[in-house]
Scaffold this motif. Structure first.
Motif, mmCIF file in Angstrom:
data_model
loop_
_atom_site.group_PDB
_atom_site.id
_atom_site.type_symbol
_atom_site.label_atom_id
_atom_site.label_comp_id
_atom_site.label_asym_id
_atom_site.label_seq_id
_atom_site.Cartn_x
_atom_site.Cartn_y
_atom_site.Cartn_z
ATOM 1 N N GLN A 39 0.825 -1.205 0.000
ATOM 2 C CA GLN A 39 0.000 0.000 0.000
ATOM 3 C C GLN A 39 0.862 1.258 0.000
ATOM 4 O O GLN A 39 0.509 2.259 -0.630
ATOM 5 C CB GLN A 39 -0.936 -0.013 1.209
ATOM 6 N N MET A 40 2.001 1.204 0.705
ATOM 7 C CA MET A 40 2.908 2.349 0.702
ATOM 8 C C MET A 40 3.410 2.641 -0.716
ATOM 9 O O MET A 40 3.422 3.797 -1.156
ATOM 10 C CB MET A 40 4.097 2.087 1.623
ATOM 11 N N PHE A 41 3.821 1.616 -1.410
ATOM 12 C CA PHE A 41 4.346 1.823 -2.758
ATOM 13 C C PHE A 41 3.255 2.304 -3.708
ATOM 14 O O PHE A 41 3.505 3.155 -4.567
ATOM 15 C CB PHE A 41 5.001 0.536 -3.263
ATOM 16 N N ASP A 42 2.054 1.799 -3.550
ATOM 17 C CA ASP A 42 0.941 2.292 -4.363
ATOM 18 C C ASP A 42 0.661 3.772 -4.061
ATOM 19 O O ASP A 42 0.339 4.549 -4.964
ATOM 20 C CB ASP A 42 -0.318 1.456 -4.112
ATOM 21 N N ALA A 43 0.795 4.146 -2.781
ATOM 22 C CA ALA A 43 0.576 5.540 -2.395
ATOM 23 C C ALA A 43 1.664 6.447 -2.969
ATOM 24 O O ALA A 43 1.394 7.591 -3.369
ATOM 25 C CB ALA A 43 0.527 5.667 -0.882
ATOM 26 N N VAL A 44 2.893 5.945 -3.029
ATOM 27 C CA VAL A 44 3.971 6.710 -3.682
ATOM 28 C C VAL A 44 3.621 6.945 -5.138
ATOM 29 O O VAL A 44 3.738 8.065 -5.663
ATOM 30 C CB VAL A 44 5.311 5.966 -3.560
ATOM 31 N N ASP A 45 3.176 5.887 -5.795
ATOM 32 C CA ASP A 45 2.820 5.998 -7.215
ATOM 33 C C ASP A 45 1.683 6.980 -7.427
ATOM 34 O O ASP A 45 1.645 7.721 -8.431
ATOM 35 C CB ASP A 45 2.437 4.612 -7.741
ATOM 36 N N ALA A 46 0.755 7.025 -6.469
ATOM 37 C CA ALA A 46 -0.393 7.934 -6.571
ATOM 38 C C ALA A 46 -0.048 9.361 -6.165
ATOM 39 O O ALA A 46 -0.867 10.276 -6.313
ATOM 40 C CB ALA A 46 -1.547 7.412 -5.722
ATOM 41 N N GLY A 47 1.143 9.567 -5.614
ATOM 42 C CA GLY A 47 1.559 10.905 -5.198
ATOM 43 C C GLY A 47 1.065 11.327 -3.834
ATOM 44 O O GLY A 47 1.142 12.504 -3.474
ATOM 45 N N THR A 48 0.571 10.376 -3.035
ATOM 46 C CA THR A 48 0.043 10.726 -1.701
ATOM 47 C C THR A 48 1.006 10.379 -0.574
ATOM 48 O O THR A 48 0.715 10.648 0.597
ATOM 49 C CB THR A 48 -1.300 10.022 -1.460
ATOM 50 N N LEU A 49 2.119 9.746 -0.888
ATOM 51 C CA LEU A 49 3.160 9.455 0.102
ATOM 52 C C LEU A 49 4.467 10.042 -0.417
ATOM 53 O O LEU A 49 4.912 9.701 -1.513
ATOM 54 C CB LEU A 49 3.299 7.945 0.313
ATOM 55 N N ASN A 50 5.066 10.938 0.362
ATOM 56 C CA ASN A 50 6.184 11.733 -0.146
ATOM 57 C C ASN A 50 7.524 11.435 0.518
ATOM 58 O O ASN A 50 8.550 12.001 0.121
ATOM 59 C CB ASN A 50 5.867 13.216 0.015
ATOM 60 N N ALA A 51 7.522 10.582 1.540
ATOM 61 C CA ALA A 51 8.779 10.216 2.185
ATOM 62 C C ALA A 51 8.692 8.773 2.673
ATOM 63 O O ALA A 51 7.635 8.318 3.100
ATOM 64 C CB ALA A 51 9.084 11.143 3.355
ATOM 65 N N LEU A 52 9.810 8.093 2.587
ATOM 66 C CA LEU A 52 9.859 6.689 2.975
ATOM 67 C C LEU A 52 11.182 6.422 3.691
ATOM 68 O O LEU A 52 12.243 6.863 3.248
ATOM 69 C CB LEU A 52 9.756 5.801 1.729
ATOM 70 N N TYR A 53 11.097 5.714 4.816
ATOM 71 C CA TYR A 53 12.265 5.390 5.643
ATOM 72 C C TYR A 53 12.333 3.864 5.711
ATOM 73 O O TYR A 53 11.504 3.230 6.350
ATOM 74 C CB TYR A 53 12.077 6.026 7.021
ATOM 75 N N LEU A 54 13.297 3.261 5.029
ATOM 76 C CA LEU A 54 13.434 1.811 4.961
ATOM 77 C C LEU A 54 14.566 1.352 5.872
ATOM 78 O O LEU A 54 15.683 1.853 5.776
ATOM 79 C CB LEU A 54 13.733 1.361 3.530
ATOM 80 N N ILE A 55 14.282 0.390 6.735
ATOM 81 C CA ILE A 55 15.292 -0.160 7.639
ATOM 82 C C ILE A 55 15.446 -1.653 7.340
ATOM 83 O O ILE A 55 14.513 -2.432 7.531
ATOM 84 C CB ILE A 55 14.902 0.043 9.117
ATOM 85 N N GLY A 56 16.619 -2.021 6.843
ATOM 86 C CA GLY A 56 16.898 -3.437 6.593
ATOM 87 C C GLY A 56 15.991 -4.068 5.561
ATOM 88 O O GLY A 56 15.656 -5.254 5.652
#
Length: 526
Positions: A224-241
């Motif tokens: 869902q996060m990646f879909d939200a990035v594609d839709a332009g509604t998620l603008n920052a992502l913090y990936l750990i491991g």
């Protein structure tokens, strides 16, 4: 692991146990060879553990609900179920039993390709005596993943095999601290100890403990996060491991999203394929460079002790997170790399199932949760007296076909997985020269009949294509492969199997269907 020796029968499904969980695989082999445990294996490939099996249920990928329901149908038909257990400890049995009417052995043979005689033998083996079920991502990474697990739970309850020594419905965790991460609330719908985010009373308890106002809504799954990035509604992502460039289904879409997002932070121990796309990279310490605890697949909480010093610039994950929180105005326990005990004490204070654990109690031998107080010695077997919810509920589960099936354009079914000498996206293992020598590159495992049909030989290079992309790999003729199904390990970024796989997901869990996708192959030369 030790419990396997008390099982009369073990059913393994969706797990290449000797390669993916070799310690558990060794325990299983000891149970079979030294204690007479019988083995049922359900897998579309002729994996190594099949040679120990009394029955091999070779099903078509994505048809698990059918053969599981059929075993239950046979058990009910032949009066092998545990009616006393059902009456005392379960509910919704009548509706469930009626839902099994269509799942006859003949229907399963037609749909799954498993002979009637093998289904009958497996059902009788499982129903007689104490039987354990072991499963892993081969059963969950489907659009029907949650249904598959519910069907297995139904089967276990039907025979009274939950809450007893030598029984159980046992998920084999895919990585070394997945259980601990989930226990601590690293899921979008739960807090530590699996309290629901949307439950007001649970949320209030954590708000009081943490002195912060918490969201009333569930978070997003990874997909869902990646879909939200594609839709332009998620603008920052913090990936750990996490290395989604290699591990995500339809990984080309993951790369597209990571290139598109305005701000990407990656915290990892090496510069992974994903980290190369980041705006900020935070170098982290590995497991051997820090103190803490892991919780393994047995729910056993164990000490992990710092053995070596991290390279200059690499820091403890908790230390990094606490420092970032401090920069944002929130004061947390400051973990300077030596303060893991204080972090553990805070974890225990908000996690009732860990309530009786202390560093001194797990100093030498881990303890299995639930361990509610310091008088408790832990709980090796769950649900011995009753289920957490009171009574176990039988679910009516119907067959849902895979999102993608073989056709004229893509006539082969691809399934993916791991090999013994590599691990996940290869971030660590591919840097080992010894492991590289054993498993240096991706390959296409294929049966001799299918190879002949495509006019390819062992070692030939082929292009493998799906509706999402294509990769080139070498052919490996293998006795593990069965006609119509091919296999590619997903560890290798330069020929990433997940370029091919389907992002269609289970609607309940959000897990993508990486175990079934339609492909075709063509030779590309030596």
């Amino acid at each position: 692991m030790d419990d396997l020796q008390h099982a009369d029968t073990v059913l393994i499904t969706g797990s290449n146990i000797t390669e993916n969980h070799p310690v558990m695989g060794a325990a299983l082999k000891r149970a079979i060879t030294q204690h007479g445990t019988k083995l049922i294996v359900s897998d579309p490939r002729n994996i190594d553990v099949v040679r120990f099996a009394d029955v091999w249920l070779r099903s078509q990928p994505g048809t698990d609900v059918i053969w599981i329901n059929t075993l239950a149908h046979i058990i009910l038909r032949d009066g092998l179920h545990n009616q006393e257990y059902i009456d005392e400890r379960t509910e919704n049995f009548t509706a469930y039993s009626q839902s099994l009417a269509k799942f006859t052995p003949e229907y399963a043979e037609k749909k799954c390709g498993i002979p009637v005689a093998e289904l009958e033998k497996a059902a009788h083996l499982y129903a007689k005596g104490r039987s354990a079920i072991l499963y892993c991502m081969g059963i969950t990474q489907h659009v029907s993943g949650t249904d598959n697990v519910k069907a297995l739970a139904n089967l276990a309850m039907l025979c009274g095999n939950i809450g007893i020594q030598g029984g159980g419905l046992n998920p084999l965790r895919g990585q070394n601290n997945v259980q601990g991460a989930c226990d601590m609330g690293a899921l979008p719908t739960t807090y530590p100890a699996y309290g629901k985010v949307i439950d007001e009373s649970v949320r209030a308890r954590f708000e009081a403990a943490w002195d912060v106002k918490l969201s009333e809504s569930n978070g997003m799954t990874s997909r869902q996060m990646f879909d939200a990035v594609d839709a332009g509604t998620l603008n920052a992502l913090y990936l750990i491991g996490e290395n989604p460039v290699v591990s995500h289904a339809d990984s080309a879409h993951a790369v597209h999203c990571l290139e598109k997002i305005p701000f990407l932070v990656v915290q990892d121990i090496f510069l992974t394929e994903t980290a190369k796309l980041a705006d900020v990279v935070l170098p982290a310490a590995c497991f051997a460079e820090k103190n803490g605890t892991f919780t393994n697949t047995e729910r056993r909480v164990q000490r992990v002790r710092k053995a070596v010093t991290a390279p200059q610039g690499a820091r403890d994950d908790a230390q990094i997170v606490c420092d970032i929180a401090a920069k944002m105005g929130t004061e947390l326990i400051q973990d300077n790399g030596e303060n893991a005990a204080a972090v553990f004490d805070e974890m225990v204070s908000v996690t009732p199932s860990y309530g009786g654990l202390t560093y001194s109690r797990i100093d030498e031998t881990g303890i299995q949760w639930p361990c509610p107080d310091t008088e408790s010695k832990g709980t090796p077997i769950l649900h011995a007296e009753k289920f957490v919810c009171g009574k176990g509920k039988f679910h009516e589960v119907d067959f849902v076909a895979p999102a993608e099936e073989a056709d004229e354009e893509y006539p082969l079914i691809l399934t993916t997985g791991r090999v013994l000498y590599q691990y996940h996206t290869g971030t660590m293992t591919r840097k080992s020269t010894g492991l590289y020598a054993k498993a240096p590159a991706a390959y296409l495992e294929i049966s001799r009949n299918d190879a002949a049909a495509y006019n390819v030989n062992d070692g030939d290079r082929v292009k493998v294509s799906s509706r999402r992309g294509a990769i080139e790999v070498s052919v490996q003729l293998s006795e593990k492969a069965v006609d119509g199904t091919v296999f590619i390990p997903f560890h290798f970024a330069e020929a990433a199997a997940n370029v091919l796989t389907n992002s269609a997901a289970c609607p309940e869990s959000g897990i993508a269907e990486v175990k079934v996708c339609a492909v075709t192959i063509e030779p590309v030369g030596d």
